[in-house]
Design an enzyme around this catalytic site. Structure first.
Site, PDB file in Angstrom:
ATOM      1  N   LEU A 121       6.173  42.456 -20.383  1.00 21.23           N
ATOM      2  CA  LEU A 121       6.082  42.149 -19.330  1.00 21.23           C
ATOM      3  C   LEU A 121       6.771  43.334 -17.794  1.00 21.23           C
ATOM      4  O   LEU A 121       7.015  43.991 -18.570  1.00 21.23           O
ATOM      5  CB  LEU A 121       6.773  40.748 -18.867  1.00 21.23           C
ATOM      6  N   TRP A 122       6.532  42.465 -17.434  1.00 17.45           N
ATOM      7  CA  TRP A 122       6.367  43.965 -15.751  1.00 17.45           C
ATOM      8  C   TRP A 122       6.610  45.067 -15.783  1.00 17.45           C
ATOM      9  O   TRP A 122       5.390  45.837 -15.979  1.00 17.45           O
ATOM     10  CB  TRP A 122       8.172  43.222 -15.905  1.00 17.45           C
ATOM     11  N   HIS A 123       7.976  45.847 -16.209  1.00 24.63           N
ATOM     12  CA  HIS A 123       7.381  47.441 -16.445  1.00 24.63           C
ATOM     13  C   HIS A 123       7.944  48.328 -17.703  1.00 24.63           C
ATOM     14  O   HIS A 123       8.924  48.244 -18.202  1.00 24.63           O
ATOM     15  CB  HIS A 123       8.288  47.635 -15.232  1.00 24.63           C
ATOM     16  N   TYR A 124       6.926  49.129 -17.785  1.00 19.53           N
ATOM     17  CA  TYR A 124       7.075  49.572 -19.963  1.00 19.53           C
ATOM     18  C   TYR A 124       8.465  51.280 -18.658  1.00 19.53           C
ATOM     19  O   TYR A 124       8.270  51.054 -17.632  1.00 19.53           O
ATOM     20  CB  TYR A 124       6.138  50.552 -19.907  1.00 19.53           C
ATOM     21  N   ASN A 161      12.929  46.457 -10.579  1.00 20.18           N
ATOM     22  CA  ASN A 161      11.599  47.617 -10.638  1.00 20.18           C
ATOM     23  C   ASN A 161      11.962  48.732  -9.857  1.00 20.18           C
ATOM     24  O   ASN A 161      12.101  48.996  -8.107  1.00 20.18           O
ATOM     25  CB  ASN A 161      10.240  46.382  -9.646  1.00 20.18           C
TER      26      ASN A 161
END
Length: 179
Positions: A121-124, A161
Site C-alpha cells: 500500500l501507499w508508497h514503494y 510520503n
C-alpha cells in the site's frame, strides 16, 4: 441505496494495518522494452525470506492481543464475537491482492490470513537505493539522462510520503544545474 454485504456499518469501521520495516525479502523490476508506455514487470517476492513472514504473523498476534483487551471492548462491534470473525470480514473486502483467499469458517490461522492478505500500500520504497541503483545525484547508474526521484530511493521511511519534499528539492537542484 443497496444492501451492504457487511454485517456492520462500514462507515464506522476501522482497520489495523502493519508495515514491515526493513524486510529481508527483495523483489525486482524488469523493463520489458524501451517504450515508456509499456509497464515494467514487477516481482515483489513477498515472504521470500521466511523471517519476513514470521515477523508479520507475530505482529498479527500483537494486534489480536490488543483487540481482545478490555480497554478496547468499547470500540468492538457486537457482531464480532471473536478476533477470527474480524479476520473473516476482512477477507471479504476487495484489496487488489489477486491471491486465492481461503474463507474457511472456524479454521483460519494467522499464517493463512497473512498469506491471503499481503499487499503493498501507499508508497514503494527501497527499490532504487543510492549507491546501489542510483548515484548520489539520483541518476540511474549506467543511464546518464534518467533520474529516479521518489520514495523508492529510501531504504526505509515512516508512514508519511517523502516524495513531495524530495521532488521539490531535486527539482530545484536540477533546474539550477541546467540554467
Amino acid at each position: 441505496m443497496g444492501t451492504s454485504i457487511f454485517p456492520i456499518n462500514i462507515t464506522q469501521w476501522g482497520l489495523i494495518t502493519e508495515k514491515l520495516a526493513r524486510p529481508f525479502s527483495t523483489g525486482y523490476l524488469e523493463l520489458q522494452s524501451d517504450d515508456l508506455n509499456e509497464n515494467p514487470k514487477v516481482t515483489f517476492n513477498y515472504f521470500k525470506d521466511p523471517r519476513d513472514f514470521q515477523r508479520c504473523v507475530q505482529s498479527m498476534e500483537i494486534a489480536r492481543r490488543a483487540i481482545e483487551l478490555k480497554t478496547f471492548s468499547g470500540f468492538r462491534d457486537p457482531a464480532f464475537t471473536s478476533f477470527e470473525s474480524q479476520l473473516e470480514l476482512t477477507l471479504q473486502i476487495p484489496s487488489g491482492n489477486l491471491r486465492r483467499r481461503h474463507l474457511i469458517k472456524g479454521d483460519l490461522s494467522l499464517e493463512r490470513f497473512r498469506m491471503d492478505t499481503v499487499i503493498t500500500l501507499w508508497h514503494y520504497h527501497g527499490g532504487c537505493q543510492v549507491d546501489r541503483v542510483i548515484d548520489p545525484e539520483y541518476k540511474l547508474m549506467g543511464v546518464e539522462s534518467l533520474c529516479v526521484i521518489d520514495g523508492s530511493t529510501f531504504y526505509n521511511t515512516s508512514r508519511i510520503n517523502p516524495q513531495a519534499m524530495l521532488g521539490r528539492y531535486m527539482g530545484k537542484k536540477i533546474m539550477q544545474q541546467t540554467n
